[in-house]
Design a protein around this motif. Structure first.
Motif, PDB file in Angstrom:
ATOM      1  N   PRO A  19      98.261  56.016  91.571  1.00 49.42           N
ATOM      2  CA  PRO A  19      97.981  56.234  90.016  1.00 49.42           C
ATOM      3  C   PRO A  19      99.200  55.620  89.204  1.00 49.42           C
ATOM      4  O   PRO A  19      98.759  55.040  88.147  1.00 49.42           O
ATOM      5  N   LEU A  45      90.364  57.298  84.691  1.00 48.83           N
ATOM      6  CA  LEU A  45      91.672  57.167  85.024  1.00 48.83           C
ATOM      7  C   LEU A  45      93.023  57.504  84.029  1.00 48.83           C
ATOM      8  O   LEU A  45      93.910  58.048  84.213  1.00 48.83           O
ATOM      9  N   ALA A  71      88.517  62.090  88.901  1.00 49.14           N
ATOM     10  CA  ALA A  71      88.420  60.942  88.196  1.00 49.14           C
ATOM     11  C   ALA A  71      86.752  60.638  87.956  1.00 49.14           C
ATOM     12  O   ALA A  71      85.997  60.255  87.228  1.00 49.14           O
TER      13      ALA A  71
END
Length: 386
Positions: A19, A45, A71
């Motif tokens: 991430p 995201l 997500a």
């Protein structure tokens, strides 16, 4: 195999795995993705990152189950067809998560080609509509929008927007107008030429802003050149001097112009304003030039071999003729000239530019093969120099 699809999958897979890669993709927008499911997933995201999702601060190199699940749930609220297994396909499509900026640059490159094509089509449609209505505002508006889009895309890509002519310059076929429109334009041009040939001082009303290329008919272009030459030399203008100038230029012998065409123009004179008729001619020139520029830009955008920087600069060059005829149309109508908007550097510019491949650091001298200096005394003598 679709490279753009692979790039979109890879950049999403890299963010699902790590991430923290989102911080290196701030210059990439969800709209830059071609597939709707990819746009929704990238937006999801980002939304999770902005809300402080725990996976963002974890700094793990393996995908977090909650990060992937959240997500999918977030993106599923905005798009259909996203299944729970698709993120795993994205993850498997990513060779290296640390290459996310390069994958993102590939996505941006595809978006640049699509966006330029989209706005070129809009400009072409507006030019055709304005030509039928006898207006220019719609075409000029969409030309301004296209120029602004090109400037924004240049800053995102990390280059300066500047017009550059392609080599070789592509040849764009002229726009084929409808029969009714072509007849109307031809009548305006004939009437204007008749007024210019018969009325004393009429050329003074249009010579500063009307050019031969503003005429759609090639024969009318040449006749206006003849009138301009007579006016420039300070010679009298009437049907006889016009015929003589056309003869001197060989227009009657090479088939460009016939005596009957010249007779029709000169005998059809009536009361009319050269300035008003010239404004109608240059107005049709604006829409005709806008259509040609739009087709040239679209042709460039559909060439996938063009790098984004080249595409942007070539497209700006293709809009140059429209800028020229627009400034003369504004002069004919007493309107102020358009001032180009200053280019403001974007913070995303440096980041997008840094996403390009960078050369590897040079190895230390001790690690280089054959880096030891060779004494000139031990070198063998070259042949012929003993």
């Amino acid at each position: 195999m679709n490279p753009l699809l692979k790039a979109e999958q890879a950049v999403l897979g890299s963010v699902l795995i790590e991430p923290g890669q989102l911080s290196r993709l701030d210059w990439l927008d969800p709209d830059h993705f071609h597939r709707p499911v990819h746009r929704a997933l990238f937006a999801a995201l980002r939304a999770l990152r902005d809300r402080g999702h725990p996976a963002v601060a974890a700094e793990k190199s393996v995908p977090s189950l909650s990060w992937v699940t959240d997500a999918v749930n977030e993106a599923g609220r905005h798009v259909r067809g996203l299944t729970a297994t698709y993120p795993h396909i994205l993850i498997s499509a990513c060779p290296r998560s640390e290459h996310a900026p390069v994958y993102g640059r590939m996505v941006l490159e595809g978006a640049i080609h699509r966006r330029v094509t989209e706005h070129a089509v809009r400009l072409h449609q507006a030019a055709r509509a304005d030509a039928l209505l006898g207006e220019v505002e719609g075409a000029l508006h969409h030309a301004d929008v296209l120029a602004e889009v090109l400037g924004d895309l240049a800053r995102r890509w990390g280059t300066e927007p500047r017009p550059v002519a392609p080599v070789p310059v592509p040849v764009t076929a002229p726009l084929a107008p409808s029969v009714v429109l072509a007849d109307r334009v031809a009548e305006d041009e004939q009437f204007l030429l008749a007024v210019l040939a018969e009325r004393f001082g009429a050329m003074d009303e249009v010579v500063d802003w009307l050019r031969p290329d503003d005429f759609a008919d090639p024969a009318h272009q040449q006749l206006y050149r003849c009138l301009g030459a007579l006016h420039h030399r300070g010679e009298p203008i009437d049907r006889i001097t016009l015929l003589w100038e056309a003869q001197r230029r060989g227009l009657l012998t090479d088939g460009t112009l016939t005596a009957d065409q010249l007779t029709i123009i000169c005998d059809g004179v009536g009361a009319g304003s050269a300035e008003w008729l010239g404004e109608r001619v240059i107005r049709s020139s604006v829409t005709r030039t806008a259509g040609a520029s739009a087709r040239a830009v679209r042709s460039l955008a559909e060439n996938e071999a063009l790098a984004p920087g080249q595409l942007i600069n070539h497209a700006l060059h293709a809009l140059g003729p429209l800028d020229d005829v627009r400034s003369r149309w504004q002069s004919a109508n007493g309107l102020p000239s358009r001032t180009p908007t200053a280019s403001v550097p974007s913070p995303a510019r440096a980041h997008a530019a840094l996403a390009r491949s960078t050369p590897r650091p040079a190895p230390p001298p001790s690690a280089r093969t054959g880096s030891m200096p060779v004494s000139t005394a031990t070198r063998p003598l070259s042949r012929g120099h003993g």
